[in-house]
Design a protein around this motif. Structure first.
Motif, PDB file in Angstrom:
ATOM      1  N   GLU A 134       0.864  -1.182   0.000  1.00 37.63           N
ATOM      2  CA  GLU A 134       0.000   0.000   0.000  1.00 37.63           C
ATOM      3  C   GLU A 134       0.898   1.229   0.000  1.00 37.63           C
ATOM      4  O   GLU A 134       2.095   1.146   0.280  1.00 37.63           O
ATOM      5  CB  GLU A 134      -0.911  -0.027   1.221  1.00 37.63           C
ATOM      6  N   LEU A 135       0.330   2.373  -0.318  1.00 31.83           N
ATOM      7  CA  LEU A 135       1.075   3.627  -0.236  1.00 31.83           C
ATOM      8  C   LEU A 135       1.121   4.111   1.211  1.00 31.83           C
ATOM      9  O   LEU A 135       0.127   4.020   1.939  1.00 31.83           O
ATOM     10  CB  LEU A 135       0.413   4.704  -1.105  1.00 31.83           C
ATOM     11  N   LYS A 165       2.598  -2.969   9.344  1.00 25.24           N
ATOM     12  CA  LYS A 165       2.319  -4.058  10.283  1.00 25.24           C
ATOM     13  C   LYS A 165       0.924  -3.929  10.872  1.00 25.24           C
ATOM     14  O   LYS A 165       0.184  -4.923  10.987  1.00 25.24           O
ATOM     15  CB  LYS A 165       3.366  -4.056  11.395  1.00 25.24           C
ATOM     16  N   GLU A 166       0.543  -2.721  11.233  1.00 27.52           N
ATOM     17  CA  GLU A 166      -0.770  -2.502  11.842  1.00 27.52           C
ATOM     18  C   GLU A 166      -1.916  -2.766  10.864  1.00 27.52           C
ATOM     19  O   GLU A 166      -3.036  -3.078  11.282  1.00 27.52           O
ATOM     20  CB  GLU A 166      -0.870  -1.072  12.368  1.00 27.52           C
ATOM     21  N   ASN A 167      -1.632  -2.650   9.573  1.00 26.80           N
ATOM     22  CA  ASN A 167      -2.682  -2.819   8.558  1.00 26.80           C
ATOM     23  C   ASN A 167      -2.505  -4.076   7.715  1.00 26.80           C
ATOM     24  O   ASN A 167      -3.147  -4.219   6.669  1.00 26.80           O
ATOM     25  CB  ASN A 167      -2.723  -1.582   7.663  1.00 26.80           C
ATOM     26  N   ASP A 168      -1.627  -4.971   8.172  1.00 26.86           N
ATOM     27  CA  ASP A 168      -1.429  -6.281   7.520  1.00 26.86           C
ATOM     28  C   ASP A 168      -0.938  -6.173   6.075  1.00 26.86           C
ATOM     29  O   ASP A 168      -1.346  -6.952   5.207  1.00 26.86           O
ATOM     30  CB  ASP A 168      -2.722  -7.116   7.561  1.00 26.86           C
ATOM     31  N   TYR A 169      -0.054  -5.218   5.825  1.00 22.41           N
ATOM     32  CA  TYR A 169       0.612  -5.138   4.526  1.00 22.41           C
ATOM     33  C   TYR A 169       2.030  -5.679   4.658  1.00 22.41           C
ATOM     34  O   TYR A 169       2.667  -5.531   5.710  1.00 22.41           O
ATOM     35  CB  TYR A 169       0.669  -3.693   4.028  1.00 22.41           C
ATOM     36  N   ALA A 170       2.539  -6.275   3.595  1.00 16.83           N
ATOM     37  CA  ALA A 170       3.909  -6.784   3.621  1.00 16.83           C
ATOM     38  C   ALA A 170       4.917  -5.654   3.503  1.00 16.83           C
ATOM     39  O   ALA A 170       6.040  -5.756   4.004  1.00 16.83           O
ATOM     40  CB  ALA A 170       4.116  -7.788   2.488  1.00 16.83           C
ATOM     41  N   ARG A 259      -3.971  -2.918  -3.660  1.00 14.04           N
ATOM     42  CA  ARG A 259      -5.397  -2.623  -3.688  1.00 14.04           C
ATOM     43  C   ARG A 259      -6.138  -3.743  -4.431  1.00 14.04           C
ATOM     44  O   ARG A 259      -6.028  -4.895  -4.037  1.00 14.04           O
ATOM     45  CB  ARG A 259      -5.646  -1.228  -4.245  1.00 14.04           C
ATOM     46  N   LYS A 260      -6.822  -3.454  -5.533  1.00 11.89           N
ATOM     47  CA  LYS A 260      -7.554  -4.517  -6.218  1.00 11.89           C
ATOM     48  C   LYS A 260      -6.754  -5.165  -7.346  1.00 11.89           C
ATOM     49  O   LYS A 260      -7.226  -6.116  -7.982  1.00 11.89           O
ATOM     50  CB  LYS A 260      -8.868  -3.967  -6.786  1.00 11.89           C
TER      51      LYS A 260
END
Length: 282
Positions: A134-135, A165-170, A259-260
């Motif tokens: 994500e950005l 980490k808080e938003n479950d992005y790698a 995103r999608k």
């Protein structure tokens, strides 16, 4: 174990002054590299980037700071630690200005510290697990020369990593003040769209990565692709067929989703094989 100014000992015995300029003012640069079977991968590129960073930071480069000297300091550390050189390691060379003064230092002389940790795989492998990005838009990289250095001013990367980490992005991609995509939190980025492969220019504020340089060199020899070193808009991310991130420790990390949009890893796999050939051949 560590090598502190040529003195090798346990890291638990390292004592840094509360006046250390690296700690107090971020007045330090570092170089992260990989050693495979006793050989420092892309050592010449790492050495000259470290020297260039020290010059930009107006540090006094000691006369004995030759490529041969620093390489010997690394090998001395491994010999003292009785480590198996057949294994692979992540090595960090940290250089800071000697303490004294506040914002204006009393001297430009430096000290250095060499540390290491073991890596599982001797060569680069491709991680094809889910890798969503994500950005990170809370803070921006400033375009310009200082942003291209590996300094210890990494607050944006720390905050971005916590956000991921808080938003479950790698991982996250960071922007500069012009809202252009600059890089990932831990490496340079490449976008693949058909036969065109694009990466941001250094002028946009991306790290002057050694693996970035190696990938650019490999692509210049592949007639099936056209490399574009141009600014990247966030809107281009969802148009790309493939996105991958590069750094000297991981190698090439394909992005699976933004995103999608979901991505392939065809070009990343092709480049990984050629990168490992460069590592083996030196």
């Amino acid at each position: 174990m560590i090598n502190y100014n040529g003195n090798i000992g346990s890291e638990t015995n390292l004592k840094l002054s509360h006046s250390n300029r690296g700690i107090n003012y971020g007045d330090a640069v570092f170089e992260t590299l990989r050693m495979t079977a006793g050989k420092l991968n892309f050592w010449e590129d790492h050495y000259f980037r470290l020297m260039a960073s020290m010059r930009i930071m107006r540090m006094e480069i000691p006369m004995n700071f030759t490529m041969e000297f620093l390489e010997a300091q690394v090998h001395d550390l491994f010999e003292a630690a009785s480590e198996e050189k057949k294994d692979s390691y992540r090595i960090k060379i940290l250089v800071w200005r000697i303490e004294g003064g506040k914002y204006t230092p009393d001297t430009n002389d430096v000290e250095y510290l060499i540390s290491y940790e073991k890596i599982t795989n001797p060569f680069y492998t491709l991680n094809t697990d889910s890798y969503e990005i994500e950005l990170f838009k809370d803070h921006y990289v400033t375009s310009g020369l200082l942003s291209t250095l590996k300094s210890n001013n990494k607050l944006l990367n720390v905050l971005g990593s916590i956000y991921a980490k808080e938003n479950d992005y790698a991982n996250c991609l960071v922007l500069n003040e012009k809202k252009q995509v600059v890089e990932a939190l831990n490496g340079n980025i490449f976008l693949v769209n058909g036969y065109k492969i694009k990466t941001p220019p250094l002028e946009d504020g991306c790290l002057n990565g050694v693996l970035r340089k190696q990938i650019i060199a490999i692509l210049s020899q592949l007639p099936d692709y056209v490399l574009e070193i141009e600014s990247v808009s966030p809107f281009e991310l969802q148009k790309a067929n493939e996105i991958f991130i590069t750094n000297v420790v991981t190698g090439i990390q394909p992005v699976s989703k933004y995103r999608k949009k979901e991505y392939t890893s065809v070009v990343a796999k092709e480049l990984l094989g050629k990168l490992n050939v460069k590592v083996r051949l030196g």
